[in-house]
Design an enzyme around this catalytic site. Structure first.
Site, PDB file in Angstrom:
ATOM      1  N   HIS A  28       0.785  -1.239   0.000  1.00  0.00           N
ATOM      2  CA  HIS A  28       0.000   0.000   0.000  1.00  0.00           C
ATOM      3  C   HIS A  28       0.817   1.288   0.000  1.00  0.00           C
ATOM      4  O   HIS A  28       0.873   2.012   1.013  1.00  0.00           O
ATOM      5  CB  HIS A  28      -0.968   0.023   1.200  1.00  0.00           C
ATOM      6  N   HIS A  68      -3.757   0.328   6.600  1.00  0.00           N
ATOM      7  CA  HIS A  68      -3.136  -0.405   5.485  1.00  0.00           C
ATOM      8  C   HIS A  68      -1.914   0.350   4.958  1.00  0.00           C
ATOM      9  O   HIS A  68      -0.979  -0.259   4.473  1.00  0.00           O
ATOM     10  CB  HIS A  68      -4.141  -0.663   4.368  1.00  0.00           C
ATOM     11  N   LEU A 119     -11.102  -0.926   9.078  1.00  0.00           N
ATOM     12  CA  LEU A 119     -11.444   0.483   8.851  1.00  0.00           C
ATOM     13  C   LEU A 119     -12.499   0.990   9.824  1.00  0.00           C
ATOM     14  O   LEU A 119     -13.425   0.288  10.201  1.00  0.00           O
ATOM     15  CB  LEU A 119     -11.864   0.674   7.401  1.00  0.00           C
ATOM     16  N   ILE A 187      -9.537   8.247  -4.323  1.00  0.00           N
ATOM     17  CA  ILE A 187      -9.276   6.909  -4.873  1.00  0.00           C
ATOM     18  C   ILE A 187      -9.482   5.860  -3.782  1.00  0.00           C
ATOM     19  O   ILE A 187      -9.046   6.043  -2.648  1.00  0.00           O
ATOM     20  CB  ILE A 187      -7.817   6.808  -5.382  1.00  0.00           C
ATOM     21  N   HIS A 259      -3.000   2.526  -4.805  1.00  0.00           N
ATOM     22  CA  HIS A 259      -3.586   2.123  -3.525  1.00  0.00           C
ATOM     23  C   HIS A 259      -2.820   0.949  -2.917  1.00  0.00           C
ATOM     24  O   HIS A 259      -2.349   1.009  -1.790  1.00  0.00           O
ATOM     25  CB  HIS A 259      -5.066   1.783  -3.702  1.00  0.00           C
ATOM     26  N   GLU A 407     -23.637   0.803  19.179  1.00  0.00           N
ATOM     27  CA  GLU A 407     -22.855  -0.208  19.878  1.00  0.00           C
ATOM     28  C   GLU A 407     -21.405  -0.239  19.396  1.00  0.00           C
ATOM     29  O   GLU A 407     -20.472  -0.393  20.185  1.00  0.00           O
ATOM     30  CB  GLU A 407     -23.464  -1.605  19.685  1.00  0.00           C
ATOM     31  N   PHE A 433     -26.886  -7.677  20.956  1.00  0.00           N
ATOM     32  CA  PHE A 433     -26.373  -6.513  20.236  1.00  0.00           C
ATOM     33  C   PHE A 433     -24.842  -6.519  20.158  1.00  0.00           C
ATOM     34  O   PHE A 433     -24.257  -5.692  19.459  1.00  0.00           O
ATOM     35  CB  PHE A 433     -26.854  -5.212  20.882  1.00  0.00           C
ATOM     36  N   HIS A 457     -29.145  -9.927  29.346  1.00  0.00           N
ATOM     37  CA  HIS A 457     -30.239 -10.516  28.560  1.00  0.00           C
ATOM     38  C   HIS A 457     -29.653 -11.599  27.646  1.00  0.00           C
ATOM     39  O   HIS A 457     -29.694 -11.517  26.431  1.00  0.00           O
ATOM     40  CB  HIS A 457     -30.969  -9.431  27.750  1.00  0.00           C
ATOM     41  N   HIS A 469     -33.812 -11.171  19.512  1.00  0.00           N
ATOM     42  CA  HIS A 469     -33.167 -10.677  20.729  1.00  0.00           C
ATOM     43  C   HIS A 469     -32.636 -11.793  21.617  1.00  0.00           C
ATOM     44  O   HIS A 469     -32.158 -11.522  22.714  1.00  0.00           O
ATOM     45  CB  HIS A 469     -34.163  -9.822  21.521  1.00  0.00           C
TER      46      HIS A 469
END
Lengths: 659, 659
Positions: A28, A68, A119, A187, A259, A407, A433, A457, A469
């Site tokens: 990179h 990267h 990322l 890019i 890149h 979250e 979650f 939970h 859930h």
């Protein structure tokens, strides 16, 4: 200040980076070449650091979120004079064992604040660092903590949803000492940014109350001036730096191939001609290197002044600060916890799992003033706020962050707080979650950060909310993750023990997992020892003869196991119950202990309101398992346990048919 | 049109919902009461549907993304006359087995397009539906496919990062037939929205090129007019509908307790007085119900006209459309695949795993014109685009979506495409990035949607990118998920077989997992049977005597296993290799087949470049495992396999020490 101009200093980054990438055969080049001018402006004009003392607590934090392009940070740190990043390390870029790994890996002693490469993570970490800074700044005063947090960010970090969560929350919390430098190079890996992005990116930041500037990213003076303005604005700042990716290599500059395309010796030669660079590969002309080394130590006087301020602190404040920066808990932090444990054992304290956790975190927060808590819009359902004021744009002394329904940002900001140091970051949400923040948990585990993730939970015991859930595969999925302690206590006593383990565990994160439904008392006698610390232990030994059956269980199903044992004992079948709050800790016990607890000579049956995967390790191929073999359903808790057959009768039957 | 006014019709939703919630003792009254007027406007004035034929292919799609307020959609569907949602079902809200589950669960025959409740998922599904619509509209013509997709969305969906990914991408792709109705009620679970959100939300949408309107959400005529404008604008539309949460119950209206607080009979009585509602609980006055039922069938003439257009299609187009709506693949779809498989076996075709998958998806895309593909900014590294044009704002005939770095949106949009029907949705990314979209994969599994998830770069075999990018726990974590086939082929032959399984699997998603590094040929003889379809099979039987060892492996480690077998056989130790591309399919084989393949009498050792969890099911407690016991590292592939000891020598040693 040195007379070497910033553009020349930036070229040193370019050549070191391209030489290392060419040598490694991959890596990179786009970012180190494109963002060299931006980061030169930052490192030489603004970043408060001293390469001679990388761990200076009040240093500005710098995170390269677009990990990267890692040769950028390696070049910066080498040039600035970080000892552990000598030229031999640069030459070993991407070789096994090098500090110059494919993506930056946390090593604060050589200037790498966090591991990046997934990322969006880095900018979220940076936001967490800014929260920690604001909190400690308010507590300890600006003479001890007063620094900025900078993140270099690429398009990818901003395309990720996590990026927007961070933008929204940092704007909301008005994290004014957070500065993003956006390498706006148009890019991506696929090519032209317009293939997938039409956002008015500055507009997105403005909509979330950021200070936004747009500058020429190849004009280091302009970038430096923009950073100056950013520091003076009370809002978090985003500086859009328009750059040409791969700047300096004629064949690739401005193109998709910059890149992550390979570079050849021809490319680096062409760049030398193009930029009039006089030195051979991996060599930096002495004047330029000297200017960099000077920049790398320019923070020294400020650091010394800071050290003098620390030395002049009153004894109590000094003790507090030393304790915080070393990550030590205050004396007596566990007194209330231990009293709770004794009381729970003696009184047969039964309560909802999440409520027990809330009670414990409440007393811990009282005893540990550096503990920061928060939840993604589930304050009322997780009960971990209690006495804590909210951390807000106006109150930096608050210790509870209302994350909103974000979250992922919560998880990765907790990582940033832990990497910053000085605070004990805790976040709580429903177990189901956790999938939204699973990359954060993984990064905490990979970095070895002591984050306390609390997940409530935890099973079909959530009831009528239904299968969306109801986590059934989450315990297995977290147990599969290296370096994560998954703690699922059976009752209030084990809950206290698990929280004690969590608070003292320093080498990685924990996942504390609690039920929604009430946890019946399992431990009715007080033990001084933290039995959960063994991972698994015999909760109730077989009676009336040698053990013929072992029933293994965790969390809310320990009560099911105990009732099954009662049935079997009534039939004169000596049966033991083993509580297994933490598999990972059990694996660390010696073989003798493990075999005594498990007793392979007896029939083994496990019960857990989750999928079977992994339990074969403890029950063997022929053992019984009572749990879930698919997703749950919407219904009352008793209806669900009956429907899915997670009952004492079924456990006892699984034992009997194996005797 | 009926003379009953829309506000009165909306009140029917309110009373049905509050009566059901009061009876159930729980269930989020805020949304059904607050958004009753909005959805009344939509269902009575705009939504193209016919309650008498819920599966009408060209119906408008409606998704309630804020699924916690599920009584809203149940009330709407009951009132509109969906047969399966009679009043008895409404009364059984949240009872095990009811169609009125805690959160809406996919059941298109009664008007529930997708399962919602995890925030952000529903709007992403809706965006996927809009992509499918645009594609089919272009292909089949507007006389066959021409509908809108509406989503009701709460603050939580927009706080989630997934929400922004959808906003950005839908704006970029100019999905003009996608309309979001934002229930802008200023209240979240924690209370005042300002606790966690300061965004200029319309500004965020505008920054991503949406058409934005702001209206009074309690004025159904205004909402209806806004929808009218939204439909005429070529951009996707967001209508911010300002509402009062819990509208109609004086005690809770506009307050936090409306979000998920319990209602009492006093509350519903007070609401009856307040809104002058004449009817008893669960009763709807005949005139009002009549107006609703009329609204529920007002699409009938349009549906009949559409059926006539379908009936008038030429035979070839009719066959195509029938095939698409029934989800049948075209005749001969597998010819090239099967030829590839034969060729691979005969030629010893070796290639990079991701490249093999790219080759196969390329030929499948050629044979299956309804196959849609895409990746989150990894076109070059996953090679699944090839001959496909991009699906863009200007070219709806394109079949490859450049998702940008938005894994989560990709995953959940694929789910929406699958739920829409008529297309075969496929998405590809690196295995390690699957964590960013794990909630999407779970929702596909929970809904039983036939989505093809392709995950490449599946182990430390990614090499120098290092541990951030090296999945070690992902196979285990996916195998823990119910109703997901995890397919990890060993070579090009198995790859063809796994893709064949993927294409014909209709009851849930698949995860096709491919290496980065080359896969050596394992299957050197052509078999007509799809051996991977057995899940596991004896790839190389022991020779020279009864089997003394079984080596189990998947994917790139099958080559390691074969080499270990060669070593053992050279020592006259009869050893077999079992290839296990899919555990889930193996579990479906009969006991006799499973025991023949596994042969518990022999020593068993498994090898997989991943964590051990779950392998005990096949190797027993005393079997050997060669794989990873922690995170990876940055280095070359040979260095990494050597460092972590994933070698034939080590496998052979694990066998020997157990003989």
């Amino acid at each position: 200040m040195s007379s070497v101009d910033l553009k020349t200093m930036a070229n040193a980054i370019r050549f070191l980076s391209m030489d290392a990438i060419e040598r490694a055969g991959e890596g990179h080049p786009g970012t180190p070449l494109g963002a060299a001018d931006i980061t030169t402006a930052l490192f030489t004009r603004h970043l408060k650091f001293d390469a001679g003392d990388p761990l200076w607590f009040d240093r500005d934090r710098f995170v390269q979120s677009n990990g990267h392009g890692s040769m950028l940070i390696y070049s910066l740190l080498h040039l600035a004079g970080y000892e552990k990043l000598g030229i031999e390390e640069i030459k070993r870029f991407r070789v096994l064992g090098s500090h110059c790994a494919g993506h930056p890996e946390i090593d604060q002693a050589c200037g790498i604040e966090v591991t990046t490469g997934l990322l969006g993570q880095g900018i979220a970490n940076a936001a967490g660092m800014a929260v920690a800074e604001a909190f400690l700044n308010r507590w300890l005063g600006p003479e001890i903590v007063d620094h900025y947090t900078y993140a270099l960010v690429g398009d990818g970090c901003l395309e990720e949803g996590l990026g927007q969560e961070v933008i929204s929350l940092a704007g909301h919390l008005r994290l004014g000492k957070l500065v993003f430098l956006w390498d706006d190079n148009l890019i991506t890996d696929d090519g032209d940014i317009r293939l997938a992005l039409s956002d008015d990116m500055p507009g997105r930041f403005r909509a979330s109350n950021w200070h936004v500037q747009e500058v020429d990213g190849h004009d280091p003076q302009a970038v430096a001036l923009a950073i100056d303005r950013a520091k003076r604005d009370p809002r978090p700042s985003m500086i859009a730096c328009r750059t040409a990716i791969g700047r300096g290599i004629p064949r690739v500059e401005g193109l998709r191939i910059a890149h992550s395309g390979r570079l050849s010796a021809d490319d680096t030669e062409a760049a030398r001609r193009h930029l009039d660079w006089p030195a051979a590969p991996f060599e930096i002309p002495a004047g330029i290197l000297g200017a960099w080394r000077e920049a790398g130590r320019r923070g020294e006087p400020e650091r010394r002044a800071w050290q003098e301020r620390v030395a002049a602190l009153g004894p109590e404040k000094r003790r507090t600060f030393d304790r915080l920066r070393e990550g030590r808990l205050p004396d007596g932090w566990d007194a209330a916890l231990r009293a709770f444990k004794r009381r729970a054992a003696e009184s047969g304290h039964a309560d909802h799992g999440y409520k027990i956790s809330g009670d414990l975190s409440d007393m811990l927060a009282e005893a540990v003033p550096e503990m920061l808590s928060g939840a993604p819009d589930l304050e009322g359902a997780t009960l971990h706020k209690r006495g804590l004021a909210a951390f807000t744009a106006d109150d930096r002394g608050g210790r509870y962050v209302h994350y909103g329904v974000r979250e992922h940002a919560m998880g990765s900001m907790l990582n940033g707080m832990a990497a910053h140091g000085g605070v004990v970051p805790t976040g709580v949400t429903y177990l189901v979650f956790s999938d939204y923040m699973r990359p954060s948990v993984r990064m905490a585990a990979l970095m070895g950060l002591p984050v306390k993730f609390v997940f409530t939970h935890d099973s079909i015991g959530i009831g009528t909310n239904g299968p969306t859930h109801q986590p059934v595969e989450f315990l297995a999925a977290f147990r599969a993750m290296p370096n994560l302690l998954v703690l699922r206590p059976a009752d209030a006593v084990e809950a206290a023990e698990c929280w004690e383990i969590a608070m003292t565990h320093r080498s990685g994160p924990v996942a504390l997992v609690f039920s929604r439904q009430p946890l019946e008392p399992a431990r009715r006698r007080h033990d001084e020892e933290n039995l959960a610390g063994r991972g698994a232990y015999v909760l109730a030994e077989a009676e009336g003869g040698p053990r013929r059956a072992t029933i293994l269980a965790t969390g809310s199903e320990v009560a099911v196991a105990l009732e099954a044992r009662r049935m079997l004992q009534a039939e004169k079948i000596p049966a033991a119950v083993v509580s297994m709050p933490c598999w990972e800790l059990f694996e660390q016990q010696d073989a003798d202990y493990r075999s005594r607890v498990m007793d392979r000579a007896a029939v083994r049956v496990a019960v857990e309101a989750a999928v079977r995967q992994g339990w074969e390790r403890y029950i063997g191929e022929d053992g019984g398992f009572v749990g879930m073999d698919g997703f749950g359903a919407s219904g009352s808790v008793p209806d669900l346990y009956a429907r899915f057959g997670i009952t004492p009768e079924r456990v006892a039957a699984e034992v009997r048919k194996r005797l």
